[in-house]
Scaffold this motif. Structure first.
Motif, PDB file in Angstrom:
ATOM      1  N   ASP A 186      41.136  34.652  26.523  1.00  0.00           N
ATOM      2  CA  ASP A 186      42.134  34.805  27.795  1.00  0.00           C
ATOM      3  C   ASP A 186      42.577  36.119  27.941  1.00  0.00           C
ATOM      4  N   ARG A 187      42.751  36.998  26.602  1.00  0.00           N
ATOM      5  CA  ARG A 187      43.364  38.288  26.739  1.00  0.00           C
ATOM      6  C   ARG A 187      42.550  39.353  27.455  1.00  0.00           C
ATOM      7  N   VAL A 188      41.242  39.197  27.314  1.00  0.00           N
ATOM      8  CA  VAL A 188      40.372  40.132  27.869  1.00  0.00           C
ATOM      9  C   VAL A 188      40.249  39.750  29.316  1.00  0.00           C
ATOM     10  N   ILE A 189      40.154  38.524  29.637  1.00  0.00           N
ATOM     11  CA  ILE A 189      40.495  38.071  31.293  1.00  0.00           C
ATOM     12  C   ILE A 189      41.561  38.839  31.849  1.00  0.00           C
ATOM     13  N   VAL A 190      42.808  38.586  31.213  1.00  0.00           N
ATOM     14  CA  VAL A 190      44.051  39.052  31.874  1.00  0.00           C
ATOM     15  C   VAL A 190      43.759  40.623  32.008  1.00  0.00           C
ATOM     16  N   VAL A 191      43.279  41.172  31.089  1.00  0.00           N
ATOM     17  CA  VAL A 191      43.335  42.713  31.102  1.00  0.00           C
ATOM     18  C   VAL A 191      42.375  43.126  32.227  1.00  0.00           C
ATOM     19  N   GLN A 192      41.237  42.237  32.420  1.00  0.00           N
ATOM     20  CA  GLN A 192      40.340  42.712  33.568  1.00  0.00           C
ATOM     21  C   GLN A 192      40.647  42.491  34.715  1.00  0.00           C
ATOM     22  N   ILE A 193      41.531  41.352  35.024  1.00  0.00           N
ATOM     23  CA  ILE A 193      42.131  41.115  36.238  1.00  0.00           C
ATOM     24  C   ILE A 193      43.211  42.189  36.564  1.00  0.00           C
ATOM     25  N   LEU A 194      44.064  42.501  35.628  1.00  0.00           N
ATOM     26  CA  LEU A 194      45.130  43.674  35.896  1.00  0.00           C
ATOM     27  C   LEU A 194      44.291  45.044  36.155  1.00  0.00           C
ATOM     28  N   VAL A 195      43.451  45.449  35.481  1.00  0.00           N
ATOM     29  CA  VAL A 195      42.632  46.770  35.700  1.00  0.00           C
ATOM     30  C   VAL A 195      42.148  46.528  37.050  1.00  0.00           C
ATOM     31  N   ILE A 196      41.611  45.605  37.482  1.00  0.00           N
ATOM     32  CA  ILE A 196      40.866  45.447  38.935  1.00  0.00           C
ATOM     33  C   ILE A 196      42.069  45.631  39.886  1.00  0.00           C
ATOM     34  N   ILE A 197      43.216  44.928  39.765  1.00  0.00           N
ATOM     35  CA  ILE A 197      44.351  45.017  40.811  1.00  0.00           C
ATOM     36  C   ILE A 197      44.862  46.425  41.003  1.00  0.00           C
TER      37      ILE A 197
END
Length: 304
Positions: free
Chosen positions: A18-29
């Motif tokens: 989940d942490r990796v997914i959260v980071v990817q979402i934040l970075v993309i945003i």
């Protein structure tokens, strides 16, 4: 086929959490927001002659590069992919240099506000477009200093065989001895001290002008003071990020799982979070940027 199988094996061994997914979402945003503001800067020619907007553009580029490269390293580290040492050196140069470009640029932006408020008659001369271009070169030169120190210590200590190896890439991989860690810490703290003193001095001087100001001048001074406070907070987050490797090294000696959790938390709070403040400070608070942003909204075109 063999290469594909090895990649699949790695992905199966280290599934995405989940942490990796959260980071990817934040970075993309935040990359999308930064790209939008970069496009606004490029399209609006009046921004090209203002020192603070040019410096803001530099922070947007710096934050975007750092988010992209550091996120690549995060993914490589999570899945334990190894890369050649020379490629790791290039990625490390980008990460270390652009970790400093944003805080150094924020310091320059604070000085620009100091000149605009405390020395308004000299602002046009000191903060001209030509002077700003020289300032950008100085910013990158100053930011490249820690890279030179870290890599010089590494080149002086590493054997020739080390360069032929593959490794899991991180900045810490280039710290082979304890004394190198101490030198790196001293360099980071020196930068922290200089930038902190500069912002504190600018704030005190702006406060002095604010007390003596009246009318429109007082309104401008009040807005400049709030901008400096926001820059100081953003700079504090960026500079805490420079201390994160030392905190993580200490935690690693205690517990590996705690180290992984701390590293993800540090990355989100002190790497991603400071990079989202620039769009908020200039994208929403700044009237000129906000008007251009508003004009690009679909609703505004419908109203016209």
């Amino acid at each position: 086929m063999a290469g594909n199988n090895s990649v699949n094996d790695v992905l199966l061994q280290r599934p995405v959490d989940d942490r990796v997914i959260v980071v990817q979402i934040l970075v993309i945003i935040f990359l999308c927001i930064n790209m939008l503001l970069i496009v606004i800067f490029i399209k609006k020619e009046s921004f090209h002659t203002s020192a603070r907007y040019i410096l803001f553009f530099v922070t947007l580029l710096s934050d975007s590069v750092l988010l992209l490269v550091s996120d690549v390293l995060l993914i490589l580290t999570h899945f334990e992919f190894t890369i050649q040492v020379w490629l790791c050196i290039i990625l490390t140069i980008f990460v270390v240099m652009y970790s400093f470009v944003t805080p150094v640029t924020l310091t320059a932006m604070t000085l620009e506000r100091y000149v605009a408020i405390c020395m308004p008659l000299r602002h046009g001369q000191l903060c001209s477009t030509c002077s700003t271009m020289y300032c950008i070169l100085i910013i990158h030169g100053v930011s490249f200093g820690p890279c030179i120190i870290i890599l010089s210590m590494f080149f002086a200590s590493a054997s020739l065989n080390f360069y032929k190896q593959s490794m899991i890439c991180s900045v810490e991989a280039f710290t082979l001895y304890r004394w190198q860690d101490h030198v790196r810490s001293a360099v980071f703290q020196f930068y922290f001290l200089i930038m902190g003193i500069t912002i504190a001095y600018s704030y005190v001087q702006i406060m002095k002008v604010a007390k003596a100001a009246s009318g429109e001048k007082k309104k401008l001074t009040h807005k400049g003071r709030k901008t400096v406070i926001l820059h100081a907070f953003q700079l504090l987050l960026c500079l805490i990020q420079l201390w994160c490797p030392f905190i993580e090294t200490a935690v690693l000696q205690i517990d590996l799982r705690l180290f992984v959790n701390v590293r993800y938390s540090n990355y989100i709070m002190f790497n991603i979070a400071p990079r989202c403040l620039s769009p908020l400070i200039y994208g929403l608070r700044d009237e000129n940027f906000f008007l251009v942003l508003k004009s690009l909204m679909p609703t505004s075109s419908c109203l016209k």
